[in-house]
Scaffold this active site. Structure first.
Site, short mmCIF file in Angstrom:
data_model
loop_
_atom_site.label_atom_id
_atom_site.label_comp_id
_atom_site.label_asym_id
_atom_site.label_seq_id
_atom_site.Cartn_x
_atom_site.Cartn_y
_atom_site.Cartn_z
N GLN A 79 0.85 -1.23 0.13
CA GLN A 79 -0.07 -0.01 -0.09
C GLN A 79 0.91 1.37 0.05
O GLN A 79 2.07 1.44 0.50
CB GLN A 79 -0.97 -0.08 1.15
CG GLN A 79 -0.39 -0.24 2.46
CD GLN A 79 0.00 1.03 3.17
OE1 GLN A 79 0.77 1.10 4.27
NE2 GLN A 79 -0.41 2.20 2.81
N CYS A 80 0.22 2.55 -0.61
CA CYS A 80 1.27 3.35 -0.58
C CYS A 80 -0.08 4.66 -0.04
O CYS A 80 -0.84 4.47 0.87
CB CYS A 80 1.61 3.92 -1.88
SG CYS A 80 0.49 3.99 -3.33
N GLN A 81 0.16 5.77 -0.58
CA GLN A 81 -0.76 6.68 -0.39
C GLN A 81 -2.05 6.52 -0.96
O GLN A 81 -3.34 6.88 -0.44
CB GLN A 81 -0.29 8.20 -0.46
CG GLN A 81 -1.01 9.53 0.34
CD GLN A 81 -0.93 9.46 1.45
OE1 GLN A 81 -0.21 8.79 2.32
NE2 GLN A 81 -2.02 10.06 2.50
N GLY A 83 -2.56 4.48 -4.11
CA GLY A 83 -2.56 3.25 -4.87
C GLY A 83 -1.49 2.94 -6.02
O GLY A 83 -1.49 1.86 -6.31
N TYR A 108 -3.32 4.57 2.22
CA TYR A 108 -3.49 5.27 3.34
C TYR A 108 -4.46 6.37 3.14
O TYR A 108 -5.18 6.62 4.16
CB TYR A 108 -1.93 5.85 3.74
CG TYR A 108 -2.27 6.26 5.51
CD1 TYR A 108 -2.23 5.46 6.31
CD2 TYR A 108 -2.36 7.65 5.60
CE1 TYR A 108 -2.49 5.84 7.59
CE2 TYR A 108 -2.26 8.14 6.81
CZ TYR A 108 -2.50 7.20 8.09
OH TYR A 108 -2.77 7.65 9.30
#
Length: 117
Positions: A79-81, A83, A108
């Site tokens: 996961q990132c901020q 996608g 996130y």
């Protein structure tokens, strides 16, 4: 049958609650992670994912504090901020041979909204 390469907030929340095998990898920058993260996630920046997952298990554990997952690990999530970087990391993991790696596309940003952070 192809495994879906994405995971939803609800599914991830369920895994975080019950699974001992989940490895949730946060591929954002240190600055982003310092502002907030999903509990239980392990920080491996996107540009180091390939090198990290190519490490020997002992080295991986020493560096990240968690056991390196097997190639067929059922619950490996990136996961990132928002996608995009999670998708890049997931694709890299698939190339290395992590056949079940998935991307939490909400990232996130969605997590913090849903969790009311």
């Amino acid at each position: 049958m192809a495994v879906t390469k994405e995971i939803s907030y609800e599914d991830l929340k369920g895994l975080l609650g019950k699974s001992q095998n989940l490895l949730l990898v946060d591929v954002r920058t240190k600055e982003e992670v310092d502002k907030g993260r999903i509990p239980g996630s392990v920080h491996i920046p996107v540009d180091t994912v390939e090198a990290a997952f190519a490490m020997e298990p002992e080295e991986f554990k020493a560096k990240y504090g968690v056991t390196k997952p097997a190639l067929d690990a059922p619950e490996l999530v990136f996961q990132c901020q928002m996608g995009k970087r999670g998708g890049i990391a997931t694709a890299k993991a698939h190339e290395i041979g992590y056949i079940n790696a998935r991307n939490y596309t909400g990232g996130y940003r969605e997590w913090s909204e849903k969790e009311g952070k």
